[in-house]
Design an enzyme around this catalytic site. Structure first.
Site, PDB file in Angstrom:
ATOM      1  N   LYS A  22       0.955  -1.146  -0.053  1.00  0.00           N
ATOM      2  CA  LYS A  22      -0.139   0.046  -0.076  1.00  0.00           C
ATOM      3  C   LYS A  22       0.795   1.246  -0.137  1.00  0.00           C
ATOM      4  O   LYS A  22       0.780   2.274  -0.798  1.00  0.00           O
ATOM      5  CB  LYS A  22      -0.884  -0.088   1.276  1.00  0.00           C
ATOM      6  CG  LYS A  22      -1.604   1.288   1.546  1.00  0.00           C
ATOM      7  CD  LYS A  22      -2.520   1.182   2.668  1.00  0.00           C
ATOM      8  CE  LYS A  22      -2.008   1.705   4.026  1.00  0.00           C
ATOM      9  NZ  LYS A  22      -1.714   2.935   4.312  1.00  0.00           N
ATOM     10  N   ASN A  23       1.773   1.405   0.961  1.00  0.00           N
ATOM     11  CA  ASN A  23       2.379   2.694   1.105  1.00  0.00           C
ATOM     12  C   ASN A  23       3.631   2.841   0.164  1.00  0.00           C
ATOM     13  O   ASN A  23       4.258   3.936   0.050  1.00  0.00           O
ATOM     14  CB  ASN A  23       3.156   2.899   2.449  1.00  0.00           C
ATOM     15  CG  ASN A  23       2.064   2.925   3.497  1.00  0.00           C
ATOM     16  OD1 ASN A  23       0.853   3.215   3.215  1.00  0.00           O
ATOM     17  ND2 ASN A  23       2.296   2.544   4.731  1.00  0.00           N
ATOM     18  N   ARG A  93      -4.943  11.037   4.041  1.00  0.00           N
ATOM     19  CA  ARG A  93      -3.758  11.893   4.228  1.00  0.00           C
ATOM     20  C   ARG A  93      -2.746  11.931   3.061  1.00  0.00           C
ATOM     21  O   ARG A  93      -1.868  12.663   2.759  1.00  0.00           O
ATOM     22  CB  ARG A  93      -3.097  11.466   5.638  1.00  0.00           C
ATOM     23  CG  ARG A  93      -3.962  12.245   6.662  1.00  0.00           C
ATOM     24  CD  ARG A  93      -3.204  12.318   7.928  1.00  0.00           C
ATOM     25  NE  ARG A  93      -2.522  13.360   8.055  1.00  0.00           N
ATOM     26  CZ  ARG A  93      -1.078  13.722   7.710  1.00  0.00           C
ATOM     27  NH1 ARG A  93      -0.538  12.823   6.928  1.00  0.00           N
ATOM     28  NH2 ARG A  93      -0.615  14.597   8.085  1.00  0.00           N
ATOM     29  N   CYS A 117      -4.956  13.259  12.732  1.00  0.00           N
ATOM     30  CA  CYS A 117      -5.796  11.915  12.398  1.00  0.00           C
ATOM     31  C   CYS A 117      -5.803  11.108  13.882  1.00  0.00           C
ATOM     32  O   CYS A 117      -5.294  11.373  14.960  1.00  0.00           O
ATOM     33  CB  CYS A 117      -5.454  11.320  11.236  1.00  0.00           C
ATOM     34  SG  CYS A 117      -4.075  10.309  11.501  1.00  0.00           S
ATOM     35  N   ARG A 122      -0.551  14.947  12.862  1.00  0.00           N
ATOM     36  CA  ARG A 122       0.191  14.647  11.704  1.00  0.00           C
ATOM     37  C   ARG A 122       0.563  15.884  10.867  1.00  0.00           C
ATOM     38  O   ARG A 122      -0.011  15.998   9.769  1.00  0.00           O
ATOM     39  CB  ARG A 122      -0.229  13.549  11.082  1.00  0.00           C
ATOM     40  CG  ARG A 122      -0.336  12.390  11.744  1.00  0.00           C
ATOM     41  CD  ARG A 122      -1.139  11.009  10.763  1.00  0.00           C
ATOM     42  NE  ARG A 122      -0.278  10.533   9.701  1.00  0.00           N
ATOM     43  CZ  ARG A 122      -0.681   9.464   9.300  1.00  0.00           C
ATOM     44  NH1 ARG A 122      -1.786   8.943   9.312  1.00  0.00           N
ATOM     45  NH2 ARG A 122       0.269   9.107   8.330  1.00  0.00           N
ATOM     46  N   ASP A 307       3.530   0.559  12.294  1.00  0.00           N
ATOM     47  CA  ASP A 307       2.360  -0.158  11.609  1.00  0.00           C
ATOM     48  C   ASP A 307       2.095  -1.569  11.893  1.00  0.00           C
ATOM     49  O   ASP A 307       1.148  -2.103  11.620  1.00  0.00           O
ATOM     50  CB  ASP A 307       2.457  -0.096  10.071  1.00  0.00           C
ATOM     51  CG  ASP A 307       2.166   1.442   9.652  1.00  0.00           C
ATOM     52  OD1 ASP A 307       2.008   2.100  10.485  1.00  0.00           O
ATOM     53  OD2 ASP A 307       2.935   1.741   8.378  1.00  0.00           O
ATOM     54  N   ARG A 399      -9.064  -0.463   3.778  1.00  0.00           N
ATOM     55  CA  ARG A 399      -8.430   0.656   3.263  1.00  0.00           C
ATOM     56  C   ARG A 399      -6.911   0.377   2.928  1.00  0.00           C
ATOM     57  O   ARG A 399      -6.241   0.643   2.191  1.00  0.00           O
ATOM     58  CB  ARG A 399      -8.180   2.070   4.047  1.00  0.00           C
ATOM     59  CG  ARG A 399      -9.509   2.674   4.481  1.00  0.00           C
ATOM     60  CD  ARG A 399      -9.217   4.000   4.955  1.00  0.00           C
ATOM     61  NE  ARG A 399      -8.509   4.906   4.423  1.00  0.00           N
ATOM     62  CZ  ARG A 399      -8.357   6.073   4.616  1.00  0.00           C
ATOM     63  NH1 ARG A 399      -9.060   6.658   5.300  1.00  0.00           N
ATOM     64  NH2 ARG A 399      -7.674   6.638   3.862  1.00  0.00           N
TER      65      ARG A 399
HETATM   66  N1  EPU Z   1       5.866  14.622  11.186  1.00  0.00           N
HETATM   67  C1  EPU Z   1       6.041  15.774  11.762  1.00  0.00           C
HETATM   68  N2  EPU Z   1       5.851  16.718  10.614  1.00  0.00           N
HETATM   69  C2  EPU Z   1       6.026  16.390   9.197  1.00  0.00           C
HETATM   70  C3  EPU Z   1       5.815  15.050   8.842  1.00  0.00           C
HETATM   71  C4  EPU Z   1       5.946  13.921   9.893  1.00  0.00           C
HETATM   72  O1  EPU Z   1       6.129  16.269  12.857  1.00  0.00           O
HETATM   73  O2  EPU Z   1       6.032  17.347   8.467  1.00  0.00           O
HETATM   74  C5  EPU Z   1       5.720  13.269  12.296  1.00  0.00           C
HETATM   75  C6  EPU Z   1       4.564  12.651  12.331  1.00  0.00           C
HETATM   76  O3  EPU Z   1       3.347  13.665  12.821  1.00  0.00           O
HETATM   77  C7  EPU Z   1       4.744  11.486  12.991  1.00  0.00           C
HETATM   78  C8  EPU Z   1       6.053  11.324  12.346  1.00  0.00           C
HETATM   79  O4  EPU Z   1       6.634  12.572  11.960  1.00  0.00           O
HETATM   80  O5  EPU Z   1       4.786  11.574  14.145  1.00  0.00           O
HETATM   81  C9  EPU Z   1       6.423  10.152  11.331  1.00  0.00           C
HETATM   82  O6  EPU Z   1       5.356  10.544  10.125  1.00  0.00           O
HETATM   83  P1  EPU Z   1       5.773  10.305   8.557  1.00  0.00           P
HETATM   84  O7  EPU Z   1       5.933  11.414   7.632  1.00  0.00           O
HETATM   85  O8  EPU Z   1       7.108   9.327   8.713  1.00  0.00           O
HETATM   86  O9  EPU Z   1       4.470   9.403   8.287  1.00  0.00           O
HETATM   87  P2  EPU Z   1       3.739   9.369   6.871  1.00  0.00           P
HETATM   88  O10 EPU Z   1       4.614   9.554   5.861  1.00  0.00           O
HETATM   89  O11 EPU Z   1       2.653  10.434   7.250  1.00  0.00           O
HETATM   90  C10 EPU Z   1       3.833   6.877   6.338  1.00  0.00           C
HETATM   91  C11 EPU Z   1       2.815   5.931   6.211  1.00  0.00           C
HETATM   92  C12 EPU Z   1       2.332   5.363   7.611  1.00  0.00           C
HETATM   93  C13 EPU Z   1       3.482   4.775   8.510  1.00  0.00           C
HETATM   94  C14 EPU Z   1       4.500   6.135   8.581  1.00  0.00           C
HETATM   95  C15 EPU Z   1       5.564   5.961   9.453  1.00  0.00           C
HETATM   96  C16 EPU Z   1       1.904   6.182   4.053  1.00  0.00           C
HETATM   97  C17 EPU Z   1       0.718   6.474   2.848  1.00  0.00           C
HETATM   98  N3  EPU Z   1       1.863   6.347   5.329  1.00  0.00           N
HETATM   99  O12 EPU Z   1       2.981   8.046   7.137  1.00  0.00           O
HETATM  100  O13 EPU Z   1       1.509   4.309   7.388  1.00  0.00           O
HETATM  101  O14 EPU Z   1       2.942   4.582   9.859  1.00  0.00           O
HETATM  102  O15 EPU Z   1       4.859   6.551   7.327  1.00  0.00           O
HETATM  103  O16 EPU Z   1       6.245   4.708   8.989  1.00  0.00           O
HETATM  104  O17 EPU Z   1       2.840   5.851   3.724  1.00  0.00           O
HETATM  105  C18 EPU Z   1      -0.449   2.911   7.671  1.00  0.00           C
HETATM  106  O18 EPU Z   1      -0.418   2.272   6.744  1.00  0.00           O
HETATM  107  O19 EPU Z   1      -1.454   2.499   8.592  1.00  0.00           O
HETATM  108  C19 EPU Z   1       0.265   4.002   8.100  1.00  0.00           C
HETATM  109  C20 EPU Z   1      -0.376   4.884   8.903  1.00  0.00           C
END
Ligand code: EPU
Length: 429
Positions: A22-23, A93, A117, A122, A307, A399
């Site tokens: 997915k990701n 998101r 969320c 986030r 995850d 999802r």
């Molecule tokens: N963060 C910030 N500022 C930012 C971006 C992130 O403070 O500008 C913080 C977030 O709030 C969080 C941490 O950094 O506490 C990690 O966030 P990250 O940006 O790494 O996560 P993401 O890119 O939003 C992806 C996956 C998530 C997975 C995370 C961590 C996708 C679509 N989503 O999210 O997947 O948990 O990386 O590995 O790739 C899931 O599949 O259930 C899921 C939530």
């Protein structure tokens, strides 16, 4: 309204084929916005988040067709717009991952601010700081974020946290920038390597993905040629089924996995007493006794994935002894705990940690999935619980998991989906 009915107590045995990640696929779909010809993506899972990303791309002007059940054809040749509808960004998101590609392609992008969320706050501040470092102007007002840059310039960017999404967006934004961009403290997840490979196939010059320093040498244009790309297997789906096997004392073989992507989970499960054997693209897990408690610290890759944190909590709730789970990626990813307690688990949350005291048995109950991975945790618990578990909030599972109940049924689980019968109204004449 749909729900899953799980009758616990059946050992899982047999084989499960793992779907595309997915990701990774969501980001490859977004990355295709930088192509000027057709992109064909293979091994795409049929999940709701992919459907939403299809809608996002269509709203931006991409022509999207399914060539077969798992092959997507994305054609951006009719022209691309710089803004997607608010409701799609609100619904998912990951829609924010179109920002980097759109900024590079069009010099501007406007999106609804995604906000927090259920798993925590986030923000996208790291994405935006990265764009600004590359010379973009960012305006945040009336709930929207507008980024524009007629010309981007390479820069040295140090991320405060190795955010997956920020690394991906900044990488995309730097591809056509003038000069070289270096991202330090970059996320190292396998999905980032996928994107590097994809963009390089388009003619970008990126190296270092998979390490904490990514170097992007700006190129003046990308190649206008069609690309075919096969998505890697979903390590979180695979990990969820490993944990489902573990909790039922099962013997399960996973096909089409990359065992290296699962090393942190494999190490923990072995420490707890599971037997795991890996071969190229296959993994077998066998559990012949009650698992022992283990402590788990969630960290960015290659650390233990956030995850899988809710799912391993379900398994440890039946282990022998007390485990401490510490979540270091998201602020509030313990919303499943109350539901597991309803099933008989003994878990106490203290700040970023959950203290899980193993109990001899869980009992089926009526529970609600508060988010995707929490839902998976409750399914895992339900597979081992005595009696019947009824899980509401199945839409979350849809999802991110392709055909979850069919895959579990095929290895011996008693799980079925039910929906409310349509209300029959009596005709009064
Ligand atoms: N963060 C910030 N500022 C930012 C971006 C992130 O403070 O500008 C913080 C977030 O709030 C969080 C941490 O950094 O506490 C990690 O966030 P990250 O940006 O790494 O996560 P993401 O890119 O939003 C992806 C996956 C998530 C997975 C995370 C961590 C996708 C679509 N989503 O999210 O997947 O948990 O990386 O590995 O790739 C899931 O599949 O259930 C899921 C939530």
């Amino acid at each position: 309204m749909e729900r899953l009915r799980v009758i616990g107590g059946h050992r899982l045995t047999g084989q499960i084929r793992i779907s595309g990640a997915k990701n990774a696929v969501l980001k490859l779909m977004a990355a295709s916005l930088l192509a000027s010809d057709v992109t064909i993506i293979q091994n795409v899972p049929r999940i709701r988040d992919v459907e939403i990303m299809v809608k996002v791309l269509q709203s931006l002007g991409v022509e999207v067709t399914w060539d077969d059940r798992s092959t997507l054809r994305l054609d951006p040749r009719q022209g691309i717009h710089y803004s997607a509808p608010d409701e799609l960004v609100r619904e998912m998101r990951a829609s924010v991952q179109v920002m980097g590609p759109l900024l590079t392609r069009l010099g501007q992008v406007k999106l609804f601010q995604p906000g927090g969320c259920v798993i925590g706050q986030r923000p996208i501040d790291l994405h935006l700081k990265g764009f600004q470092a590359l010379g973009a102007e960012v305006v945040e007002e009336h709930g929207y974020v507008y980024v524009q840059a007629p010309k981007l310039r390479g820069a040295e960017i140090h991320l405060d946290f190795p955010s997956v999404g920020a690394t991906e967006n900044i990488m995309a934004a730097a591809i056509l920038a003038e000069g070289t961009t270096v991202i330090r403290n970059a996320a190292k997840e396998p999905e980032i390597i996928e994107e590097q490979n994809f963009y390089n196939r388009l003619g970008a010059r990126i190296r270092g993905a998979g390490t904490d320093m990514i170097r992007i040498e700006g190129v003046s244009r990308l190649q206008p040629k069609p690309i075919e790309y096969t998505v890697i297997p979903d390590r979180i789906e695979a990990g969820t089924y490993m944990l489902a096997a573990a909790i039922t004392g099962g013997d399960l073989e996973l096909e089409e996995v990359i065992p290296e992507h699962l090393e942190s989970l494999t190490a923990k499960l072995r420490e707890a007493g599971a037997e795991i054997v890996t071969a190229e693209e296959r993994l077998r897990i066998r559990v012949g006794r009650r698992l022992s408690a283990v402590d788990v610290t969630v960290l960015p890759y290659p650390g233990f994935p956030t995850d899988l944190q809710p799912q391993i909590a379900a398994v440890l709730s039946l282990a022998d002894g007390t485990s401490v789970l510490t979540e270091n990626v998201f602020g509030s990813r313990f919303r499943y705990v109350d539901e597991l307690i309803r099933m008989g688990a003994n878990i106490r949350v203290e700040g970023r940690s959950a203290i899980v005291k193993g109990v001899p048995r869980l009992t089926g109950a009526s529970v609600i999935a508060p988010d995707l991975r929490a839902g998976a945790s409750l399914v895992v618990a339900g597979l081992a619980a005595e009696g019947e578990t009824i899980l509401e909030g199945v839409a979350y599972l849809d999802r991110g998991y392709e055909a979850m109940e069919q895959k579990l049924q095929a290895v011996g689980a008693d799980i079925r989906r039910e929906s409310d019968a349509p209300v029959e109204t009596e005709m009064v004449v």
